[in-house]
Design a protein around this motif. Structure first.
Motif, PDB file in Angstrom:
ATOM      1  N   LEU A  13       0.828  -1.205   0.000  1.00 19.09           N
ATOM      2  CA  LEU A  13       0.000   0.000   0.000  1.00 19.09           C
ATOM      3  C   LEU A  13       0.863   1.255   0.000  1.00 19.09           C
ATOM      4  O   LEU A  13       0.544   2.238  -0.654  1.00 19.09           O
ATOM      5  CB  LEU A  13      -0.922  -0.004   1.221  1.00 19.09           C
ATOM      6  N   LEU A  14       1.980   1.226   0.719  1.00 21.93           N
ATOM      7  CA  LEU A  14       2.819   2.410   0.839  1.00 21.93           C
ATOM      8  C   LEU A  14       4.046   2.347  -0.049  1.00 21.93           C
ATOM      9  O   LEU A  14       5.063   2.954   0.233  1.00 21.93           O
ATOM     10  CB  LEU A  14       3.235   2.585   2.301  1.00 21.93           C
ATOM     11  N   ALA A  15       3.974   1.605  -1.140  1.00 22.30           N
ATOM     12  CA  ALA A  15       5.113   1.473  -2.043  1.00 22.30           C
ATOM     13  C   ALA A  15       5.377   2.801  -2.737  1.00 22.30           C
ATOM     14  O   ALA A  15       4.470   3.526  -3.110  1.00 22.30           O
ATOM     15  CB  ALA A  15       4.845   0.389  -3.077  1.00 22.30           C
ATOM     16  N   THR A  16       6.670   3.102  -2.919  1.00 22.00           N
ATOM     17  CA  THR A  16       7.034   4.326  -3.612  1.00 22.00           C
ATOM     18  C   THR A  16       7.404   4.008  -5.054  1.00 22.00           C
ATOM     19  O   THR A  16       7.474   2.854  -5.455  1.00 22.00           O
ATOM     20  CB  THR A  16       8.226   5.000  -2.918  1.00 22.00           C
ATOM     21  N   ASP A  17       7.657   5.023  -5.808  1.00 23.81           N
ATOM     22  CA  ASP A  17       8.028   4.836  -7.205  1.00 23.81           C
ATOM     23  C   ASP A  17       9.537   4.738  -7.400  1.00 23.81           C
ATOM     24  O   ASP A  17      10.011   4.699  -8.521  1.00 23.81           O
ATOM     25  CB  ASP A  17       7.450   5.946  -8.068  1.00 23.81           C
ATOM     26  N   GLY A  18      10.306   4.704  -6.318  1.00 21.71           N
ATOM     27  CA  GLY A  18      11.743   4.562  -6.411  1.00 21.71           C
ATOM     28  C   GLY A  18      12.489   5.862  -6.652  1.00 21.71           C
ATOM     29  O   GLY A  18      13.696   5.865  -6.790  1.00 21.71           O
ATOM     30  N   LYS A  19      11.792   6.978  -6.697  1.00 21.98           N
ATOM     31  CA  LYS A  19      12.413   8.281  -6.927  1.00 21.98           C
ATOM     32  C   LYS A  19      12.353   9.098  -5.629  1.00 21.98           C
ATOM     33  O   LYS A  19      11.540   8.823  -4.759  1.00 21.98           O
ATOM     34  CB  LYS A  19      11.682   9.039  -8.039  1.00 21.98           C
ATOM     35  N   THR A  20      13.212  10.096  -5.532  1.00 18.46           N
ATOM     36  CA  THR A  20      13.171  10.987  -4.374  1.00 18.46           C
ATOM     37  C   THR A  20      12.243  12.160  -4.662  1.00 18.46           C
ATOM     38  O   THR A  20      12.186  12.666  -5.782  1.00 18.46           O
ATOM     39  CB  THR A  20      14.580  11.514  -4.050  1.00 18.46           C
ATOM     40  N   HIS A  21      11.526  12.569  -3.642  1.00 16.51           N
ATOM     41  CA  HIS A  21      10.618  13.712  -3.730  1.00 16.51           C
ATOM     42  C   HIS A  21      10.869  14.621  -2.527  1.00 16.51           C
ATOM     43  O   HIS A  21      10.099  14.603  -1.561  1.00 16.51           O
ATOM     44  CB  HIS A  21       9.162  13.256  -3.736  1.00 16.51           C
ATOM     45  N   PRO A  22      11.915  15.436  -2.560  1.00 13.34           N
ATOM     46  CA  PRO A  22      12.253  16.235  -1.377  1.00 13.34           C
ATOM     47  C   PRO A  22      11.197  17.283  -1.016  1.00 13.34           C
ATOM     48  O   PRO A  22      10.911  17.485   0.169  1.00 13.34           O
ATOM     49  CB  PRO A  22      13.579  16.888  -1.736  1.00 13.34           C
ATOM     50  N   LEU A  23      10.612  17.944  -1.996  1.00 11.32           N
ATOM     51  CA  LEU A  23       9.597  18.949  -1.697  1.00 11.32           C
ATOM     52  C   LEU A  23       8.356  18.303  -1.107  1.00 11.32           C
ATOM     53  O   LEU A  23       7.811  18.778  -0.100  1.00 11.32           O
ATOM     54  CB  LEU A  23       9.239  19.738  -2.962  1.00 11.32           C
ATOM     55  N   GLN A  24       7.911  17.214  -1.683  1.00  5.21           N
ATOM     56  CA  GLN A  24       6.722  16.527  -1.183  1.00  5.21           C
ATOM     57  C   GLN A  24       6.964  15.968   0.217  1.00  5.21           C
ATOM     58  O   GLN A  24       6.071  16.027   1.071  1.00  5.21           O
ATOM     59  CB  GLN A  24       6.313  15.406  -2.134  1.00  5.21           C
ATOM     60  N   ASP A  25       8.158  15.429   0.463  1.00  7.87           N
ATOM     61  CA  ASP A  25       8.464  14.897   1.791  1.00  7.87           C
ATOM     62  C   ASP A  25       8.542  16.010   2.834  1.00  7.87           C
ATOM     63  O   ASP A  25       8.129  15.831   3.979  1.00  7.87           O
ATOM     64  CB  ASP A  25       9.765  14.105   1.758  1.00  7.87           C
ATOM     65  N   THR A  26       9.054  17.173   2.434  1.00  2.00           N
ATOM     66  CA  THR A  26       9.098  18.313   3.355  1.00  2.00           C
ATOM     67  C   THR A  26       7.699  18.800   3.684  1.00  2.00           C
ATOM     68  O   THR A  26       7.384  19.067   4.855  1.00  2.00           O
ATOM     69  CB  THR A  26       9.921  19.457   2.730  1.00  2.00           C
ATOM     70  N   LEU A  27       6.842  18.898   2.689  1.00  2.00           N
ATOM     71  CA  LEU A  27       5.457  19.307   2.940  1.00  2.00           C
ATOM     72  C   LEU A  27       4.734  18.291   3.810  1.00  2.00           C
ATOM     73  O   LEU A  27       3.926  18.659   4.671  1.00  2.00           O
ATOM     74  CB  LEU A  27       4.712  19.502   1.615  1.00  2.00           C
ATOM     75  N   LEU A  28       5.021  17.011   3.613  1.00  2.00           N
ATOM     76  CA  LEU A  28       4.436  15.964   4.441  1.00  2.00           C
ATOM     77  C   LEU A  28       4.852  16.142   5.892  1.00  2.00           C
ATOM     78  O   LEU A  28       4.008  16.111   6.802  1.00  2.00           O
ATOM     79  CB  LEU A  28       4.864  14.594   3.927  1.00  2.00           C
ATOM     80  N   ALA A  29       6.143  16.361   6.141  1.00  2.00           N
ATOM     81  CA  ALA A  29       6.625  16.522   7.514  1.00  2.00           C
ATOM     82  C   ALA A  29       6.053  17.783   8.163  1.00  2.00           C
ATOM     83  O   ALA A  29       5.626  17.748   9.330  1.00  2.00           O
ATOM     84  CB  ALA A  29       8.151  16.564   7.521  1.00  2.00           C
ATOM     85  N   VAL A  30       6.026  18.889   7.425  1.00  2.00           N
ATOM     86  CA  VAL A  30       5.488  20.143   7.965  1.00  2.00           C
ATOM     87  C   VAL A  30       4.006  19.997   8.288  1.00  2.00           C
ATOM     88  O   VAL A  30       3.535  20.446   9.345  1.00  2.00           O
ATOM     89  CB  VAL A  30       5.739  21.304   6.979  1.00  2.00           C
ATOM     90  N   THR A  31       3.265  19.360   7.403  1.00  2.00           N
ATOM     91  CA  THR A  31       1.825  19.175   7.646  1.00  2.00           C
ATOM     92  C   THR A  31       1.575  18.297   8.864  1.00  2.00           C
ATOM     93  O   THR A  31       0.699  18.593   9.678  1.00  2.00           O
ATOM     94  CB  THR A  31       1.159  18.565   6.399  1.00  2.00           C
ATOM     95  N   LEU A  32       2.343  17.229   9.007  1.00  2.00           N
ATOM     96  CA  LEU A  32       2.169  16.359  10.170  1.00  2.00           C
ATOM     97  C   LEU A  32       2.519  17.070  11.474  1.00  2.00           C
ATOM     98  O   LEU A  32       1.799  16.947  12.473  1.00  2.00           O
ATOM     99  CB  LEU A  32       3.008  15.095  10.012  1.00  2.00           C
TER     100      LEU A  32
END
Length: 101
Positions: A13-32
């Motif tokens: 369910l939580l599989a990634t596409d194998g690429k890095t997404h620094p902006l999306q990961d930062t927004l995820l951390a800030v939102t949490l």
């Protein structure tokens, strides 16, 4: 037999596409973080309504932008959790006194 060499990335369910997404990961951390802050300050004390309502509002905005540019299910799952906590904290902060005081 080329298909035997490809990894199975669609299995989880939580599989990634194998690429890095620094902006999306930062927004995820800030939102949490903002969602957790907003939710906890709204539950702990009514006098913290300024902090909970502003943190909730900013968490909602960052989570909405994160949802718009997210690329994987893992990002969307975390953003929904952060958006939910931000929304609850925002609405409780608004009920306890609002954005201005």
């Amino acid at each position: 037999m080329a298909q035997a060499l490809r990894p199975n990335t669609a299995g989880g369910l939580l599989a990634t596409d194998g690429k890095t997404h620094p902006l999306q990961d930062t927004l995820l951390a800030v939102t949490l973080v903002l969602g957790l802050l907003s939710f906890l300050t709204a539950i702990i004390d009514e006098d913290l309504h300024l902090l909970s309502s502003w943190a909730g509002l900013v968490g909602i905005l960052t989570g909405a932008y994160g949802q718009w540019i997210s690329e994987t299910t893992r990002e969307r799952f975390g953003l929904i959790l952060g958006l939910g906590a931000s929304g609850v904290g925002f609405f409780l902060g608004m009920a306890h006194g609002g954005l201005i005081g």
